[in-house]
Design an enzyme around this catalytic site. Structure first.
Site, PDB file in Angstrom:
ATOM      1  N   HIS A  40       0.814  -1.215   0.000  1.00  0.00           N
ATOM      2  CA  HIS A  40       0.000   0.000   0.000  1.00  0.00           C
ATOM      3  C   HIS A  40       0.850   1.269   0.000  1.00  0.00           C
ATOM      4  O   HIS A  40       0.329   2.358  -0.219  1.00  0.00           O
ATOM      5  CB  HIS A  40      -0.903  -0.007   1.238  1.00  0.00           C
ATOM      6  CG  HIS A  40      -2.319   0.390   0.960  1.00  0.00           C
ATOM      7  ND1 HIS A  40      -2.899   0.385  -0.284  1.00  0.00           N
ATOM      8  CD2 HIS A  40      -3.308   0.829   1.818  1.00  0.00           C
ATOM      9  CE1 HIS A  40      -4.158   0.776  -0.201  1.00  0.00           C
ATOM     10  NE2 HIS A  40      -4.426   1.064   1.053  1.00  0.00           N
ATOM     11  N   ASN A  87      -6.823   6.509   3.722  1.00  0.00           N
ATOM     12  CA  ASN A  87      -8.231   6.804   3.471  1.00  0.00           C
ATOM     13  C   ASN A  87      -8.591   8.286   3.522  1.00  0.00           C
ATOM     14  O   ASN A  87      -9.680   8.675   3.094  1.00  0.00           O
ATOM     15  CB  ASN A  87      -9.120   6.025   4.449  1.00  0.00           C
ATOM     16  CG  ASN A  87      -9.082   4.539   4.194  1.00  0.00           C
ATOM     17  OD1 ASN A  87      -8.373   4.060   3.305  1.00  0.00           O
ATOM     18  ND2 ASN A  87      -9.847   3.793   4.970  1.00  0.00           N
ATOM     19  N   ASP A 112      -0.690   2.525  -5.402  1.00  0.00           N
ATOM     20  CA  ASP A 112      -0.641   1.084  -5.645  1.00  0.00           C
ATOM     21  C   ASP A 112      -1.908   0.598  -6.344  1.00  0.00           C
ATOM     22  O   ASP A 112      -2.985   1.187  -6.185  1.00  0.00           O
ATOM     23  CB  ASP A 112      -0.478   0.336  -4.328  1.00  0.00           C
ATOM     24  CG  ASP A 112      -1.628   0.632  -3.357  1.00  0.00           C
ATOM     25  OD1 ASP A 112      -1.735   1.790  -2.904  1.00  0.00           O
ATOM     26  OD2 ASP A 112      -2.433  -0.275  -3.085  1.00  0.00           O
ATOM     27  N   ASN A 133      -9.315   3.481  -1.908  1.00  0.00           N
ATOM     28  CA  ASN A 133      -9.827   4.429  -0.909  1.00  0.00           C
ATOM     29  C   ASN A 133      -9.081   5.756  -0.894  1.00  0.00           C
ATOM     30  O   ASN A 133      -9.691   6.815  -0.647  1.00  0.00           O
ATOM     31  CB  ASN A 133      -9.793   3.794   0.485  1.00  0.00           C
ATOM     32  CG  ASN A 133     -10.850   2.727   0.655  1.00  0.00           C
ATOM     33  OD1 ASN A 133     -11.896   2.772   0.001  1.00  0.00           O
ATOM     34  ND2 ASN A 133     -10.592   1.761   1.521  1.00  0.00           N
TER      35      ASN A 133
END
Length: 209
Positions: A40, A87, A112, A133
């Site tokens: 991530h 997020n 990513d 997100n």
């Protein structure tokens, strides 16, 4: 370093500080050592690769991010690693864009993508969030999806039932890391091309396979 060299360096810094920021390059990820080198955090890694190429560290805390400033192709760019957690990435980018009055088309986001094999890149001038997100947050805060993005492949889940959060927070194998390293360099080069107004060249070079 001689006095003359120090003087030249200070003059250069002064000149750069007077030039307005024209582009934002934001690498997405999560802050904290527990998230370092995870799938991530590819956006963070690419931003760091770009900065390292100019002997710069992304370490100044500003706009809810760690930041640095670079001159790319004669244009002053703000490099960002949002510290808001993935997020809420849009909170940081909105703050910087609002301060410098940067329109979406001059905001480059690197992140990513689990739909791409490790090391593959996909560059687009605009598009949807694709279920990511961090991108959802940015599109919401900017009220636009018309900004360039560089997606870095991190590989699909091992099987459909594998927990997505666990997968994106996992680390790369040694073999995957060897594929990722050149992709990070290519992502950094792609960002430079986009700043230079050559997004089509970047897509032709790196949207392969």
């Amino acid at each position: 370093m001689s006095i003359f060299d120090i003087f030249k360096s200070l003059e250069k810094e002064k000149e750069q500080s007077m030039t307005p920021v024209e582009f934002i390059i934001a690498g997405l990820g999560n802050p904290g050592t527990q998230y370092e080198d995870t799938r991530h955090n590819c956006g963070f890694m690419a931003a760091e690769t770009l900065a390292e190429g100019f002997n710069t560290e992304i370490k100044r805390l500003k706009f809810k991010s760690l930041t640095a400033e670079l001159q790319l192709g004669g244009k002053r760019c703000l490099i960002m690693k949002p510290t808001t957690f993935m997020n809420n990435s849009g909170d940081a980018i909105e703050a910087a864009a609002g301060f410098y009055k940067i329109p979406p088309e001059r905001i480059i986001v690197i992140y990513d993508d689990i739909s791409l094999d490790v090391g593959r890149l996909r560059i687009r001038a605009k598009g949807s969030d694709g279920g990511h997100n961090g991108m959802k947050s940015i599109i919401l805060r900017l009220n636009s999806d018309s900004f360039p993005r560089i997606r870095i492949g991190v590989g699909q889940k091992p099987h459909p039932d594998y927990d997505l959060a666990e997968w994106v927070l996992s680390r790369f194998t040694k073999a995957e890391g060897e594929k990722l390293e050149p992709a990070l360099k290519n992502a950094a080069r792609a960002a430079e091309l986009i700043v230079d107004g050559k997004i089509n060249d970047a897509m032709n070079l790196y949207n392969r396979g």
